[in-house]
Design a protein around this motif. Structure first.
Motif, PDB file in Angstrom:
ATOM      1  N   THR A  90      35.782-109.512  40.757  1.00  0.00           N
ATOM      2  CA  THR A  90      36.319-108.693  41.841  1.00  0.00           C
ATOM      3  C   THR A  90      36.682-107.304  41.321  1.00  0.00           C
ATOM      4  OG1 THR A  90      37.191-110.679  42.886  1.00  0.00           O
ATOM      5  CG2 THR A  90      38.079-108.592  43.632  1.00  0.00           C
ATOM      6  N   GLN A  91      37.315-107.227  40.148  1.00  0.00           N
ATOM      7  CA  GLN A  91      37.665-105.933  39.564  1.00  0.00           C
ATOM      8  C   GLN A  91      36.418-105.141  39.220  1.00  0.00           C
ATOM      9  OE1 GLN A  91      40.172-106.971  36.287  1.00  0.00           O
ATOM     10  NE2 GLN A  91      42.004-107.192  37.560  1.00  0.00           N
ATOM     11  N   ALA A  92      35.389-105.812  38.682  1.00  0.00           N
ATOM     12  CA  ALA A  92      34.145-105.130  38.340  1.00  0.00           C
ATOM     13  C   ALA A  92      33.476-104.595  39.599  1.00  0.00           C
ATOM     14  CB  ALA A  92      33.204-106.074  37.602  1.00  0.00           C
ATOM     15  N   ALA A  93      33.484-105.377  40.675  1.00  0.00           N
ATOM     16  CA  ALA A  93      32.883-104.934  41.935  1.00  0.00           C
ATOM     17  C   ALA A  93      33.645-103.740  42.496  1.00  0.00           C
ATOM     18  CB  ALA A  93      32.874-106.082  42.955  1.00  0.00           C
ATOM     19  N   SER A  94      34.973-103.769  42.403  1.00  0.00           N
ATOM     20  CA  SER A  94      35.782-102.647  42.890  1.00  0.00           C
ATOM     21  C   SER A  94      35.508-101.388  42.073  1.00  0.00           C
ATOM     22  CB  SER A  94      37.267-102.978  42.814  1.00  0.00           C
ATOM     23  OG  SER A  94      37.577-104.030  43.683  1.00  0.00           O
ATOM     24  N   ALA A  95      35.394-101.534  40.751  1.00  0.00           N
ATOM     25  CA  ALA A  95      35.109-100.385  39.892  1.00  0.00           C
ATOM     26  C   ALA A  95      33.735 -99.804  40.218  1.00  0.00           C
ATOM     27  CB  ALA A  95      35.174-100.796  38.425  1.00  0.00           C
ATOM     28  N   GLU A  96      32.761-100.669  40.464  1.00  0.00           N
ATOM     29  CA  GLU A  96      31.410-100.210  40.816  1.00  0.00           C
ATOM     30  C   GLU A  96      31.421 -99.471  42.148  1.00  0.00           C
ATOM     31  OE1 GLU A  96      27.442 -99.342  40.748  1.00  0.00           O
ATOM     32  OE2 GLU A  96      28.707-100.000  39.105  1.00  0.00           O
ATOM     33  N   GLN A  97      32.154 -99.983  43.130  1.00  0.00           N
ATOM     34  CA  GLN A  97      32.245 -99.314  44.426  1.00  0.00           C
ATOM     35  C   GLN A  97      32.904 -97.952  44.285  1.00  0.00           C
ATOM     36  OE1 GLN A  97      34.338-102.208  46.774  1.00  0.00           O
ATOM     37  NE2 GLN A  97      32.465-103.217  47.466  1.00  0.00           N
ATOM     38  N   ALA A  98      33.945 -97.860  43.473  1.00  0.00           N
ATOM     39  CA  ALA A  98      34.627 -96.578  43.248  1.00  0.00           C
ATOM     40  C   ALA A  98      33.678 -95.592  42.569  1.00  0.00           C
ATOM     41  CB  ALA A  98      35.878 -96.786  42.403  1.00  0.00           C
ATOM     42  N   ASN A  99      32.895 -96.078  41.617  1.00  0.00           N
ATOM     43  CA  ASN A  99      31.933 -95.226  40.926  1.00  0.00           C
ATOM     44  C   ASN A  99      30.873 -94.704  41.895  1.00  0.00           C
ATOM     45  OD1 ASN A  99      30.602 -93.947  38.771  1.00  0.00           O
ATOM     46  ND2 ASN A  99      29.335 -95.754  38.388  1.00  0.00           N
ATOM     47  N   GLN A 100      30.358 -95.574  42.758  1.00  0.00           N
ATOM     48  CA  GLN A 100      29.359 -95.164  43.741  1.00  0.00           C
ATOM     49  C   GLN A 100      29.935 -94.139  44.711  1.00  0.00           C
ATOM     50  OE1 GLN A 100      28.052 -98.845  45.484  1.00  0.00           O
ATOM     51  NE2 GLN A 100      26.651 -99.303  43.791  1.00  0.00           N
ATOM     52  N   ALA A 101      31.167 -94.327  45.140  1.00  0.00           N
ATOM     53  CA  ALA A 101      31.808 -93.376  46.063  1.00  0.00           C
ATOM     54  C   ALA A 101      31.986 -92.025  45.382  1.00  0.00           C
ATOM     55  CB  ALA A 101      33.158 -93.921  46.532  1.00  0.00           C
ATOM     56  N   SER A 102      32.361 -92.040  44.118  1.00  0.00           N
ATOM     57  CA  SER A 102      32.542 -90.792  43.376  1.00  0.00           C
ATOM     58  C   SER A 102      31.219 -90.049  43.238  1.00  0.00           C
ATOM     59  CB  SER A 102      33.123 -91.093  41.990  1.00  0.00           C
ATOM     60  OG  SER A 102      33.204 -89.913  41.230  1.00  0.00           O
ATOM     61  N   GLN A 103      30.153 -90.792  42.921  1.00  0.00           N
ATOM     62  CA  GLN A 103      28.832 -90.164  42.793  1.00  0.00           C
ATOM     63  C   GLN A 103      28.367 -89.580  44.123  1.00  0.00           C
ATOM     64  OE1 GLN A 103      26.358 -93.258  41.166  1.00  0.00           O
ATOM     65  NE2 GLN A 103      27.050 -92.893  39.062  1.00  0.00           N
ATOM     66  N   ALA A 104      28.622 -90.286  45.205  1.00  0.00           N
ATOM     67  CA  ALA A 104      28.229 -89.780  46.530  1.00  0.00           C
ATOM     68  C   ALA A 104      29.009 -88.522  46.871  1.00  0.00           C
ATOM     69  CB  ALA A 104      28.462 -90.857  47.593  1.00  0.00           C
ATOM     70  N   SER A 105      30.284 -88.498  46.529  1.00  0.00           N
ATOM     71  CA  SER A 105      31.113 -87.320  46.793  1.00  0.00           C
ATOM     72  C   SER A 105      30.629 -86.123  45.981  1.00  0.00           C
ATOM     73  CB  SER A 105      32.573 -87.637  46.456  1.00  0.00           C
ATOM     74  OG  SER A 105      33.377 -86.493  46.633  1.00  0.00           O
ATOM     75  N   GLN A 106      30.296 -86.358  44.725  1.00  0.00           N
ATOM     76  CA  GLN A 106      29.787 -85.275  43.873  1.00  0.00           C
ATOM     77  C   GLN A 106      28.460 -84.751  44.402  1.00  0.00           C
ATOM     78  OE1 GLN A 106      29.619 -86.916  39.940  1.00  0.00           O
ATOM     79  NE2 GLN A 106      31.837 -86.818  39.620  1.00  0.00           N
ATOM     80  N   ALA A 107      27.582 -85.656  44.833  1.00  0.00           N
ATOM     81  CA  ALA A 107      26.286 -85.241  45.376  1.00  0.00           C
ATOM     82  C   ALA A 107      26.483 -84.388  46.620  1.00  0.00           C
ATOM     83  CB  ALA A 107      25.426 -86.465  45.690  1.00  0.00           C
ATOM     84  N   HIS A 108      27.417 -84.781  47.484  1.00  0.00           N
ATOM     85  CA  HIS A 108      27.692 -84.008  48.698  1.00  0.00           C
ATOM     86  C   HIS A 108      28.240 -82.626  48.324  1.00  0.00           C
ATOM     87  CE1 HIS A 108      28.777 -83.146  52.820  1.00  0.00           C
ATOM     88  NE2 HIS A 108      29.991 -82.817  52.413  1.00  0.00           N
ATOM     89  N   HIS A 109      29.146 -82.571  47.362  1.00  0.00           N
ATOM     90  CA  HIS A 109      29.723 -81.305  46.919  1.00  0.00           C
ATOM     91  C   HIS A 109      28.630 -80.376  46.393  1.00  0.00           C
ATOM     92  CE1 HIS A 109      32.504 -78.442  45.155  1.00  0.00           C
ATOM     93  NE2 HIS A 109      31.868 -78.565  44.003  1.00  0.00           N
ATOM     94  N   HIS A 110      27.698 -80.921  45.598  1.00  0.00           N
ATOM     95  CA  HIS A 110      26.610 -80.104  45.064  1.00  0.00           C
ATOM     96  C   HIS A 110      25.690 -79.601  46.177  1.00  0.00           C
ATOM     97  CE1 HIS A 110      27.655 -80.556  40.885  1.00  0.00           C
ATOM     98  NE2 HIS A 110      27.652 -81.885  40.980  1.00  0.00           N
ATOM     99  N   ALA A 111      25.435 -80.446  47.172  1.00  0.00           N
ATOM    100  CA  ALA A 111      24.577 -80.041  48.288  1.00  0.00           C
ATOM    101  C   ALA A 111      25.224 -78.916  49.088  1.00  0.00           C
ATOM    102  CB  ALA A 111      24.299 -81.242  49.201  1.00  0.00           C
ATOM    103  N   VAL A 112      26.529 -79.011  49.326  1.00  0.00           N
ATOM    104  CA  VAL A 112      27.241 -77.963  50.055  1.00  0.00           C
ATOM    105  C   VAL A 112      27.221 -76.662  49.250  1.00  0.00           C
ATOM    106  CG1 VAL A 112      29.517 -77.231  50.901  1.00  0.00           C
ATOM    107  CG2 VAL A 112      28.686 -79.535  51.380  1.00  0.00           C
ATOM    108  N   ALA A 113      27.453 -76.761  47.942  1.00  0.00           N
ATOM    109  CA  ALA A 113      27.449 -75.571  47.091  1.00  0.00           C
ATOM    110  C   ALA A 113      26.071 -74.921  47.062  1.00  0.00           C
ATOM    111  CB  ALA A 113      27.897 -75.933  45.681  1.00  0.00           C
ATOM    112  N   ALA A 114      25.013 -75.736  46.987  1.00  0.00           N
ATOM    113  CA  ALA A 114      23.651 -75.203  46.972  1.00  0.00           C
ATOM    114  C   ALA A 114      23.326 -74.522  48.297  1.00  0.00           C
ATOM    115  CB  ALA A 114      22.655 -76.317  46.679  1.00  0.00           C
TER     116      ALA A 114
END
Length: 130
Positions: A90-114
Motif C-alpha cells: 500500500t505504501q509503495a502504491a501510494s509513493a508511485e501515485q505521488a510520483n506520477q502526480a508530480s511528473q504530470a504536474s511538472q509536464a504541465h508546468h513545462h507545457a505552459v512555460a513553452a
C-alpha cells in the motif's frame, strides 16, 4: 395515465431477499433475482430488491450481526482475483501515485512555460494551455 399495481412483499420474499444477499452479497440484485434458489423473487425487479433491502436495513429488520457478516462477505467477493495488499504494498502504491502526480504536474508546468515563450516570440498570439 396508467397506475402501477403495488404488490405487498410477502414474508417468503423478504426471507429470500435476506438469503440472497447473504449468498451473493450487496449489489448483486439481478444475480439474486435470477438465482434458481430464490424463484419467489423472479417477479420483482432488481431495483425493487435494492429498495426493499434499503428499507429492511433502515427500519432495522436486518440485525447488525447479519449486516456485518454480509458486508464482510461482499468485500471478500469483490476482492476475488486480486492479490491482497499488505502495508508495504500500500505504501509503495501510494509513493508511485505521488510520483506520477508530480511528473504530470511538472509536464504541465513545462507545457505552459513553452506556450508562454512561444507566445512572446509570436507577439502574444498564442494562449497557454490549461
Amino acid at each position: 395515465m396508467k397506475v402501477r399495481d403495488y404488490k405487498v412483499w410477502s414474508q417468503e420474499e423478504e426471507d429470500a431477499l435476506r438469503e440472497g444477499v447473504s449468498k451473493h452479497g450487496l449489489g448483486a440484485w439481478e444475480v439474486i433475482r435470477h438465482d434458481a434458489s430464490f424463484v419467489v423473487l423472479k417477479s420483482r425487479t432488481g431495483v425493487q430488491l435494492k429498495d426493499k433491502w434499503r428499507n429492511l436495513v433502515k427500519f432495522k429488520h436486518v440485525t447488525s450481526n447479519d449486516l456485518g457478516r454480509i458486508q464482510a462477505h461482499t468485500k471478500q467477493k469483490h476482492r476475488r482475483g486480486r492479490k491482497p495488499k499488505g502495508p508495504a504494498q500500500t505504501q509503495a502504491a501510494s509513493a508511485e501515485q505521488a510520483n506520477q502526480a508530480s511528473q504530470a504536474s511538472q509536464a504541465h508546468h513545462h507545457a505552459v512555460a513553452a506556450a508562454a515563450s512561444l507566445s512572446l516570440e509570436l507577439g502574444g498570439f498564442v494562449d497557454p494551455p490549461g
